[in-house]
Scaffold this active site. Structure first.
Site: not given
Length: 304
Positions: A134-136, A235
């Protein structure tokens, strides 16, 4: 480095499966060897889906294991579950999952190496144990694997869509539909290699389901479920339908409600089949404080 030579005895079996059954390499690693051009049939490189005919000569070059490149670091973890095979983490906002140029330390992998001591080696020295990301600035549930057996089992579930990931997001604008499905392929943005975009060129299928939880004055609170797992999928898809995730400066605009930026996106539920017991397990990560505070503020504002 060593080379393994085989002769196909029967047809109809994928070469990655054949290698995993007749050598010590895992099927996932066999697929990577094919991707790197290290598996030859009759002297020519083949894809992992290739099915050798009886009598065809197979040669696989297997590189030596690389020394561990990521360092163990004593970083606190919010552990939702742990056993001998898997560990499920509630990842905080701002934490990168694995080391990369410019982010060599302070990552989830650095923390896992300190806590677990041993992790699956399938994804190499910089991503041990990591089966999905999962993204930062995305928070919430993430599973890591402690051995190759667990890694292959979870990877297979992701591939066959028997591992389910559900997210909560606040997006800009007010959605008209209560629920929907976004079916739009995602690939690298040719104008900005740091971004992904909906495109028909060099892309992969991507499907996101969404359900409206609450509507506010100029934002919407959503539940999103991934049917596929492309980079930045939610996103990119939300931008594609004109409702980028709030605070997403890469695909949208800064959030006027928050001092800190980054997409308001939380992986709140993860459902998987335990690789060893075969039992379904459901993990939930509570909304982070910043997310809940923002929700409360939007609710108050919408009542004014």
């Amino acid at each position: 480095m060593k080379t393994v030579n085989l002769t196909a005895e029967t047809g109809g079996i994928r070469i990655d499966r054949l290698l995993s059954e007749q050598t010590e390499v895992s099927r996932t690693r066999a697929q990577k060897l094919c991707d790197e051009g290290l598996v030859l049939v009759n002297g020519k490189p083949v894809k992992s889906s290739y099915k050798p005919e009886p009598g065809e000569e197979i040669s696989a070059t297997i590189p030596d294991d690389e020394p561990l490149a990521a360092e163990a670091e004593n970083i606190s973890l919010d552990i939702l579950y742990e056993d001998a095979d898997i560990i499920v983490i509630n990842k905080p906002k701002g934490m990168v999952v694995h080391p990369a140029p410019g982010a060599e330390h302070g990552t989830l992998v650095n923390a896992l190496l300190y806590h677990c001591k041993d992790l699956s080696g399938i994804n190499g020295v910089l991503r041990p144990g990591i089966v999905h990301r999962i993204d930062k600035d995305t928070t919430g549930c993430l599973v890591a694997c402690k051995n190759d057996f667990a890694h292959e089992a979870i990877a297979k579930q992701l591939e066959t869509k028997t591992c389910h990931r559900e997210y909560r997001a606040i997006v800009t604008g007010v959605l008209d539909h209560d629920e929907g499905m976004i079916d739009a392929p995602i690939g690298r943005d040719p104008k900005d290699r740091q971004k992904m975009t909906v495109t028909e060129h060099h892309s992969r299928p991507a499907i996101t389901h969404f359900h409206v939880l609450e509507r506010f004055k100029d934002t919407t609170y959503l539940e999103c479920a991934l049917e596929t797992g492309r980079t930045h999928q939610i996103r990119v898809h939300m931008r594609y339908i004109g409702h980028p995730v709030l605070g997403d400066t890469k695909y949208g605009t800064p959030c006027r409600y928050m001092d800190t930026q980054g997409q308001v996106l939380h992986a709140y539920r993860l459902t998987l089949i335990h690789p060893r017991t075969g039992k379904e397990m459901v993990f939930e990560a509570p909304l982070p404080e910043y997310f809940q505070t923002l929700l409360d503020m939007l609710r108050r504002e919408s009542m004014q």
